[in-house]
Write an enzyme that holds these catalytic residues in place. Structure first.
Site, mmCIF file in Angstrom:
data_model
loop_
_atom_site.group_PDB
_atom_site.id
_atom_site.type_symbol
_atom_site.label_atom_id
_atom_site.label_comp_id
_atom_site.label_asym_id
_atom_site.label_seq_id
_atom_site.Cartn_x
_atom_site.Cartn_y
_atom_site.Cartn_z
ATOM 1 N N ASP A 164 -4.809 -5.826 -6.098
ATOM 2 C CA ASP A 164 -3.929 -6.653 -5.955
ATOM 3 C C ASP A 164 -3.730 -8.527 -4.864
ATOM 4 O O ASP A 164 -5.065 -8.707 -4.697
ATOM 5 C CB ASP A 164 -2.879 -6.386 -4.575
ATOM 6 C CG ASP A 164 -1.569 -7.434 -4.590
ATOM 7 O OD1 ASP A 164 -0.642 -5.885 -4.697
ATOM 8 O OD2 ASP A 164 -1.232 -7.895 -4.701
ATOM 9 N N ASP A 184 -6.931 -11.196 -8.935
ATOM 10 C CA ASP A 184 -5.632 -11.438 -9.874
ATOM 11 C C ASP A 184 -6.173 -10.736 -11.073
ATOM 12 O O ASP A 184 -6.906 -11.289 -11.984
ATOM 13 C CB ASP A 184 -5.668 -13.324 -9.861
ATOM 14 C CG ASP A 184 -4.449 -13.265 -11.068
ATOM 15 O OD1 ASP A 184 -3.708 -12.808 -11.709
ATOM 16 O OD2 ASP A 184 -4.280 -14.548 -11.237
ATOM 17 N N TRP A 234 2.455 3.129 -2.239
ATOM 18 C CA TRP A 234 1.718 4.039 -3.612
ATOM 19 C C TRP A 234 0.345 4.526 -2.935
ATOM 20 O O TRP A 234 -0.006 6.151 -3.501
ATOM 21 C CB TRP A 234 1.676 3.047 -4.951
ATOM 22 C CG TRP A 234 3.228 2.742 -5.784
ATOM 23 C CD1 TRP A 234 4.572 2.662 -4.283
ATOM 24 C CD2 TRP A 234 3.342 2.997 -7.265
ATOM 25 N NE1 TRP A 234 5.341 2.405 -5.504
ATOM 26 C CE2 TRP A 234 4.310 2.400 -7.118
ATOM 27 C CE3 TRP A 234 2.516 2.497 -7.910
ATOM 28 C CZ2 TRP A 234 5.703 1.532 -8.804
ATOM 29 C CZ3 TRP A 234 2.710 2.784 -9.485
ATOM 30 C CH2 TRP A 234 4.629 2.403 -9.623
ATOM 31 N N LYS A 273 6.050 -0.322 -14.210
ATOM 32 C CA LYS A 273 7.206 -0.781 -13.776
ATOM 33 C C LYS A 273 7.469 -2.052 -14.816
ATOM 34 O O LYS A 273 6.194 -2.563 -15.810
ATOM 35 C CB LYS A 273 7.095 -1.777 -12.543
ATOM 36 C CG LYS A 273 8.581 -2.373 -12.132
ATOM 37 C CD LYS A 273 8.336 -3.752 -11.416
ATOM 38 C CE LYS A 273 7.970 -3.647 -9.836
ATOM 39 N NZ LYS A 273 8.797 -3.418 -8.601
ATOM 40 N N GLY A 288 0.618 -1.164 0.182
ATOM 41 C CA GLY A 288 0.249 0.166 0.277
ATOM 42 C C GLY A 288 1.063 1.418 0.152
ATOM 43 O O GLY A 288 0.461 2.319 0.263
ATOM 44 N N ASP A 321 2.308 -0.532 -10.542
ATOM 45 C CA ASP A 321 4.099 -1.845 -9.583
ATOM 46 C C ASP A 321 4.106 -2.916 -9.785
ATOM 47 O O ASP A 321 4.696 -3.948 -9.015
ATOM 48 C CB ASP A 321 4.482 -1.232 -8.405
ATOM 49 C CG ASP A 321 5.495 -0.971 -7.808
ATOM 50 O OD1 ASP A 321 6.368 -1.278 -8.749
ATOM 51 O OD2 ASP A 321 6.057 -1.122 -6.606
HETATM 52 C C1 LIG Z 1 6.473 -4.340 -5.953
HETATM 53 S S1 LIG Z 1 5.200 -4.789 -5.324
HETATM 54 C C2 LIG Z 1 4.110 -3.243 -5.322
HETATM 55 C C3 LIG Z 1 4.509 -2.522 -4.406
HETATM 56 C C4 LIG Z 1 3.074 -1.144 -4.537
HETATM 57 N N1 LIG Z 1 3.754 -0.450 -5.090
HETATM 58 C C5 LIG Z 1 3.260 -0.590 -2.935
HETATM 59 O O1 LIG Z 1 4.391 0.494 -2.693
HETATM 60 O O2 LIG Z 1 3.239 -0.625 -1.707
HETATM 61 C C6 LIG Z 1 4.440 -5.507 -6.359
HETATM 62 C C7 LIG Z 1 2.979 -6.130 -6.417
HETATM 63 O O3 LIG Z 1 2.445 -6.280 -7.601
HETATM 64 C C8 LIG Z 1 1.421 -7.628 -7.753
HETATM 65 N N2 LIG Z 1 0.540 -8.875 -8.142
HETATM 66 C C9 LIG Z 1 1.559 -9.136 -8.997
HETATM 67 N N3 LIG Z 1 0.943 -10.036 -9.912
HETATM 68 C C10 LIG Z 1 -0.074 -9.808 -9.775
HETATM 69 C C11 LIG Z 1 -1.475 -9.906 -10.353
HETATM 70 N N4 LIG Z 1 -1.679 -11.002 -11.418
HETATM 71 N N5 LIG Z 1 -2.541 -8.745 -10.196
HETATM 72 C C12 LIG Z 1 -2.964 -8.540 -9.084
HETATM 73 N N6 LIG Z 1 -1.415 -7.765 -8.493
HETATM 74 C C13 LIG Z 1 -0.497 -8.879 -8.616
HETATM 75 C C14 LIG Z 1 2.304 -8.699 -5.859
HETATM 76 O O4 LIG Z 1 0.923 -9.144 -5.497
HETATM 77 C C15 LIG Z 1 2.995 -7.823 -4.759
HETATM 78 O O5 LIG Z 1 1.921 -7.364 -4.349
#
Ligand SMILES: C[S@@+](CC[C@H](N)C(=O)[O-])C[C@H]1O[C@@H](n2cnc3c(N)ncnc32)[C@H](O)[C@@H]1O
Length: 238
Positions: free
Chosen positions: A113, A129, A87, A193, A85, A153
Site C-alpha cells: 500500500d 506506490d 482484507w 475493485k 489491513g 482494493d
Molecule cells: C479501500 S482502501 C483498501 C482497504 C483494504 N482492502 C482493507 O481491507 O483494509 C484503498 C487503498 O488503496 C491504496 N492505494 C491507492 N492507490 C494506490 C497505489 N497507487 N499504490 C498502492 N496503494 C494504493 C490506498 O492507500 C488505500 O489504502
C-alpha cells in the site's frame, strides 16, 4: 472464548444497536456530517469494530471468498492497496498463513500500500506506490515466485469528479491485472475493485481472454449507493 483477527478475545456480550444522530457542528460541512452519520450507523462498521477487523472492507472480501473460494489453505496471495489491513486479516486464517491448521498447507500473504500498515501476524507488508515505474518488479522480487491470488482494493482518493475517479480506478485495476498476468499460477484468481459504468470494457475483454470465467459482483457489504463493484476472474489460463 473466540479469538478476533486483532488478537483480542470476544466478550460474548451483545452489541447495542441504537441509531446515532449527528448534529451539524460549526465548521463541519453538511457532507461530512452525512458521512459521519452514515459511518456511525453502518451495520458493517459496527460489525467490524465488534469482530476486530480494521475496516468494513473486510466483509467485502469475506463475501466474495465465501462465494468463489479462492482463499484456501496454502494459497499465495498478493493484496494490493491493503491498508489498513482488513482484507489481510480475513485472508490470514483462510490461507493458513500462520500454519495453525495442522495437516493443511501454509499460505502466504504479501500486502502492498501507499500508506504504512500496522503489522499483521502472518502477512508481509510493504509500503509502495504501485503506479511507480518499477513497482511490478519490486512486488515480483518480494514474492520470489508464483501467486495463486492477486487481489486489489486499490482506490485513489476521490477527486470529486466522477469520470476522473473512474479512469483512475480503471488504471489501478489494469496495473493490478498486468501483475496478475505475470505472477499467477495456472488456475489462479484475480479479484479487483472497479467502478460500474464506462471505460472498463477493454479490461473485461482482456480478462476474458486470460481467464476461464469473469464475473462482475456487487457484494452485499459494498454500499448500495456507491458505483463500486468487483471483478472476480477465475481459472487463469497461464
Ligand atoms: C479501500 S482502501 C483498501 C482497504 C483494504 N482492502 C482493507 O481491507 O483494509 C484503498 C487503498 O488503496 C491504496 N492505494 C491507492 N492507490 C494506490 C497505489 N497507487 N499504490 C498502492 N496503494 C494504493 C490506498 O492507500 C488505500 O489504502
Amino acid at each position: 472464548m473466540a479469538k478476533r483477527p486483532d488478537g483480542k478475545n470476544t466478550s460474548g456480550r451483545g452489541q447495542r444497536d441504537l441509531t446515532v444522530k449527528v448534529k451539524t457542528a460549526r465548521g463541519r460541512k453538511s457532507s461530512s456530517t452525512r458521512w459521519l452519520q452514515r459511518q456511525l450507523n453502518d451495520p458493517y462498521v459496527k460489525r467490524a469494530q465488534a469482530e476486530g477487523y480494521r475496516g468494513r472492507a473486510a466483509f467485502k472480501i469475506m463475501e466474495l471468498d465465501d462465494k468463489y473460494r479462492f482463499l484456501v489453505p496454502g494459497a499465495r496471495v498478493v493484496d494490493l492497496g491493503c491498508a489498513p489491513g482488513g482484507w489481510c486479516q480475513v485472508a490470514v486464517p483462510r490461507v493458513n498463513a500462520l500454519g495453525e491448521k495442522q495437516g493443511k498447507a501454509q499460505g502466504r500473504i504479501l500486502g502492498v500500500d501507499l500508506q504504512e500498515v500496522e503489522p499483521i501476524a502472518g502477512c508481509e507488508i510493504h509500503q509502495l506506490d504501485f503506479m511507480e515505474d518499477d513497482a511490478d518488479e519490486k512486488v515480483k522480487a518480494w514474492l520470489g515466485g508464483k501467486a495463486d491470488v492477486v487481489m486489489s482494493d486499490m482506490a485513489a482518493a476521490s477527486s470529486g469528479h466522477k469520470q476522473t475517479d473512474h479512469l483512475r480506478i480503471i488504471a489501478l485495476c489494469e496495473a493490478a491485472a498486468y501483475l496478475a498476468f505475470d505472477v499467477l499460477e495456472e488456475g489462479g484468481t484475480f479479484v479487483s475493485k472497479v467502478l460500474a459504468g464506462g471505460a472498463e470494457g477493454e479490461l473485461q475483454k482482456l480478462l476474458k481472454q486470460r481467464f476461464a470465467k469473469v464475473a462482475n459482483v456487487k457484494p452485499p457489504a459494498s454500499r448500495p449507493d456507491s458505483s463500486e463493484k468487483f471483478v472476480v476472474a477465475t481459472g487463469f489460463r497461464g
